[in-house]
Every structure is written in C-alpha cells, then in structure tokens.
Scaffold this active site. Sequence first.
Site, PDB file in Angstrom:
ATOM      1  CB  THR A   1      -0.910   0.015   1.241  1.00  0.00           C
ATOM      2  OG1 THR A   1      -1.514   1.318   1.349  1.00  0.00           O
ATOM      3  CG2 THR A   1      -0.133  -0.233   2.521  1.00  0.00           C
TER       4      THR A   1
ATOM      5  CE1 TYR B   1      -4.230  -1.906   4.770  1.00  0.00           C
ATOM      6  CE2 TYR B   1      -3.590   0.228   3.908  1.00  0.00           C
ATOM      7  CZ  TYR B   1      -3.967  -1.082   3.692  1.00  0.00           C
ATOM      8  OH  TYR B   1      -4.055  -1.557   2.422  1.00  0.00           O
TER       9      TYR B   1
HETATM   10  N1  UFG Z   1     -12.950  10.702   2.651  1.00  0.00           N
HETATM   11  C1  UFG Z   1     -13.962  11.612   2.893  1.00  0.00           C
HETATM   12  N2  UFG Z   1     -15.221  11.126   3.107  1.00  0.00           N
HETATM   13  C2  UFG Z   1     -15.510   9.790   3.104  1.00  0.00           C
HETATM   14  C3  UFG Z   1     -14.453   8.877   2.852  1.00  0.00           C
HETATM   15  C4  UFG Z   1     -13.197   9.362   2.636  1.00  0.00           C
HETATM   16  O1  UFG Z   1     -13.743  12.822   2.932  1.00  0.00           O
HETATM   17  O2  UFG Z   1     -16.674   9.412   3.325  1.00  0.00           O
HETATM   18  C5  UFG Z   1     -11.592  11.217   2.406  1.00  0.00           C
HETATM   19  C6  UFG Z   1     -10.568  10.644   3.363  1.00  0.00           C
HETATM   20  O3  UFG Z   1     -10.534  11.370   4.564  1.00  0.00           O
HETATM   21  C7  UFG Z   1      -9.297  10.752   2.529  1.00  0.00           C
HETATM   22  C8  UFG Z   1      -9.784  10.531   1.099  1.00  0.00           C
HETATM   23  O4  UFG Z   1     -11.198  10.783   1.125  1.00  0.00           O
HETATM   24  O5  UFG Z   1      -8.774  12.025   2.642  1.00  0.00           O
HETATM   25  C9  UFG Z   1      -9.563   9.110   0.614  1.00  0.00           C
HETATM   26  O6  UFG Z   1     -10.026   8.235   1.634  1.00  0.00           O
HETATM   27  P1  UFG Z   1     -10.321   6.688   1.352  1.00  0.00           P
HETATM   28  O7  UFG Z   1     -10.900   6.116   2.602  1.00  0.00           O
HETATM   29  O8  UFG Z   1     -11.104   6.535   0.102  1.00  0.00           O
HETATM   30  O9  UFG Z   1      -8.876   6.089   1.054  1.00  0.00           O
HETATM   31  P2  UFG Z   1      -7.506   6.220   1.888  1.00  0.00           P
HETATM   32  O10 UFG Z   1      -6.672   7.251   1.187  1.00  0.00           O
HETATM   33  O11 UFG Z   1      -7.739   6.409   3.340  1.00  0.00           O
HETATM   34  O12 UFG Z   1      -6.887   4.786   1.771  1.00  0.00           O
HETATM   35  C10 UFG Z   1      -6.787   4.125   0.522  1.00  0.00           C
HETATM   36  C11 UFG Z   1      -6.627   2.654   0.758  1.00  0.00           C
HETATM   37  C12 UFG Z   1      -5.308   2.360   1.388  1.00  0.00           C
HETATM   38  C13 UFG Z   1      -4.187   3.025   0.635  1.00  0.00           C
HETATM   39  C14 UFG Z   1      -4.447   4.477   0.458  1.00  0.00           C
HETATM   40  C15 UFG Z   1      -3.359   5.072  -0.388  1.00  0.00           C
HETATM   41  O13 UFG Z   1      -7.666   2.161   1.586  1.00  0.00           O
HETATM   42  O14 UFG Z   1      -5.098   0.979   1.332  1.00  0.00           O
HETATM   43  O15 UFG Z   1      -5.688   4.637  -0.183  1.00  0.00           O
HETATM   44  O16 UFG Z   1      -3.597   6.425  -0.633  1.00  0.00           O
HETATM   45  F1  UFG Z   1      -3.062   2.899   1.351  1.00  0.00           F
END
Ligand code: UFG
Length: 354
Positions: free
Chosen positions: A136, A160
């Site tokens: 990741t 994670y």
């Molecule tokens: N977000 C919102 N509202 C939501 C969901 C997410 O504003 O309802 C924001 C989060 O705070 C973040 C962005 O959108 O800033 C992306 O969040 P995600 O949950 O879609 O994804 P993450 O970036 O947290 O994590 C994903 C994968 C990980 C990986 C990462 C790499 O789950 O495995 O991308 O960038 F490591």
Amino acid sequence: MRPDYNRRMTNTVGTAQARRSGILVTGGAGYIGSHTVLQLRERGERVVVLDDLSTGFRQAVLDTPLVLGDVADTALVTRVLREHDVDTVLHFAAALSVPESVRDPLKYYGNNTAGTRALLAACTAHGVSQFVFSSTAAVYGIPDGGRAGEDHPTRPINPYGRSKLVTEWMLRDVEAATGATGTLPLRHVALRYFNVAGAEGSGRIGQSRRDAFHLVHVAAEHVVGQRDHVAIFGTDYPTPDGTAVRDYLHVEDLARAHLDALDYLRRGGESTTLNVGYGHGYSVREVLAAVARAAGQPLTLREGPRRAGDPPELVSEASAIRRVLGWQPQRDDLDLIVRSAIDWERKLPGLGWR
Ligand code: UFG
C-alpha cells in the site's frame, strides 16, 4: 547457472516440473482480488481462491474453485498448495481500513502481518517460488511534497501502513533465506497501491462492503440513495481547496498490474517493489464533483473534521512500474472510474450479494 524460473523445485524433493503450475489467490473473493482472478481466468490461467468470506463474496469468484478458510491455517494452506500444484501466490487477503487500523491495531498486525507470516511459512515449506503482494501507498506516510517514489523513505503514520510494511520486510528476508538454502528463492513483487476505485465493465463484479468507507464507494452509495449525505473529512489541509488529495486508480488497471507482475516473475525478474498509481492527484472535492457529474445530480455534502491517520496528499511517482513491468494503464480517467462505480452500485441490489 541461471535457474529456469518456469520450473518449480520443491524444498523436500527438488523435482522440476515442466507443466505450468497453479496460482493461489488469497482474498480472491474480495474487491481487487476478484477483478484479478477474472483477468487471470480470461487468459486461461489455473487459479484457486482461498478466502474466509469475512468481507468477500462467494459470487465474486464466479466459477473459479474456492476454498473457504484463513491464510493463517497452515494445514489448510499446505493442502491447497499441494493439491493445486501451486508455484505462485497472489496475496490479497487483508484488513484494509486506515481508520479501523487506528482504532484496532492488533486486528491489523494479526490479519495482515501475522497472517502473512503464517502463509509464507506454508509457501516456503511447499517450495512456492513466486509471490505477488498487495502492499500500500500508506507505507510512505506523509511524503515530501505529497509525491512518493519507491525510494522515498517509508514512514507510515497509521497501523495499516505499518502492518503492510513489516510484510515487505519479511518478503525480502525470506527471499534471502530461501536462496541461501540451495533451493529456488521465493521471489516477489510488492505492489504499493494508491487509491483504487471503480468496477469492471461487464457488470459481473464490483466493490461491495456492508461498511463502505472509501470515498468513491461511499459517494456511489449516496447516489443510489443508500446514504443521505457524503462527509468531507477535513477542509483545512494545505492543499489547493483544503481537502485531501489522492491518486485514484481504476480497479481493472490495478488488476492488470498483477498479471504483469506474474509475467515479470515468470521471465525471471528480480524481486521488486513498485507503486501502482497514475501519478496525478485529485482532491476530495474534485472527486465528489466528478461523482455529481456522472450521476447527473447534486450531492448532499457535509463538511467535518479530519479523519485520524489521513495524510494531506499522497500521489504516486508512477514511471517505475511502466518501465519494469511494462504496465500500460487503459483507464486513467476519473469520470470513467466514478461512472463505473455508480453503474455497479445501481446493479448490485439485483444481484443478491448481501
Ligand atoms: N474521505 C472523505 N469522506 C468519506 C471517505 C473518505 O472525505 O466518506 C476522504 C478521506 O478522509 C481521505 C480521502 O477521502 O482524505 C480518501 O479516503 P479513502 O478512505 O477513500 O482512502 P484512503 O486514502 O484512506 O486509503 C486508501 C486505501 C489504502 C491506501 C491508500 C493510499 O484504503 O489501502 O488509499 O492512498 F493505502
């Protein structure tokens, strides 16, 4: 003499086998795993899926052989490796929520780190020689300037990311140790995913969770009326519009990267760690604007505080995977990605997955 990597040598017997061996896909009933299994099957590979269905769906494997169970069940994994004559493992099975990992770190060190340790023990005992690992971009933490190349220091800021980084270290150590014993080393490709989203085009499989938390997935559920709003987690980041920036990637391109990694290992490629991302980022607001465009309707948004464990900006340096694996993404288009996610979400209720 250069070993022939298309043949397999077992630790115990040392016999070489000419016919192409089987591929074990752990977590193959999950979102990314099932898209990869579909592509493997479409080109005629011999695949067996191991999945405990804790978050995956039986329907997602279509007619691929499915073994129900846990990667940490060494007796079961050993039997599957033997019965299916496996020389390659694609390891997707993992817990994958950044916020959940902050709340429940031991689940992540258990499922992801300890689970993979047990899987690797079975693999080395059986003589598996090729391993593709779902790592990741979270291993980077908060990269300088928001962009991370593979040589960027790894400083994960959530459990994670740390649970996956330890596995990258295990893979390197195991390769060194297996190579030293006179058998074929366990070579690997670790793929550091950026933000995967979307669904394959035929409408057979896609993303489904009872507890959706990824941005595009949540927004798609809102479009079809399953949620009354989408929360924006943080509007005070040091980014152009104040919301967090990520590198969004179509799941079919990500799945294809695994086939390219497999082909690379079969050609005898050395172990390597590669980013999988397009190399450009979009803010949360930009993603939600694309979702509204694709849906043809405005979204109900609620601005809220930052979510624990989130970096402000995480975008891939994306050239190495093209150079090393020959990966050629076909769906680098945010509108296409979110449209495919919405199309899938509209179809899902009729499929009986939940
Ligand atoms: N977000 C919102 N509202 C939501 C969901 C997410 O504003 O309802 C924001 C989060 O705070 C973040 C962005 O959108 O800033 C992306 O969040 P995600 O949950 O879609 O994804 P993450 O970036 O947290 O994590 C994903 C994968 C990980 C990986 C990462 C790499 O789950 O495995 O991308 O960038 F490591």
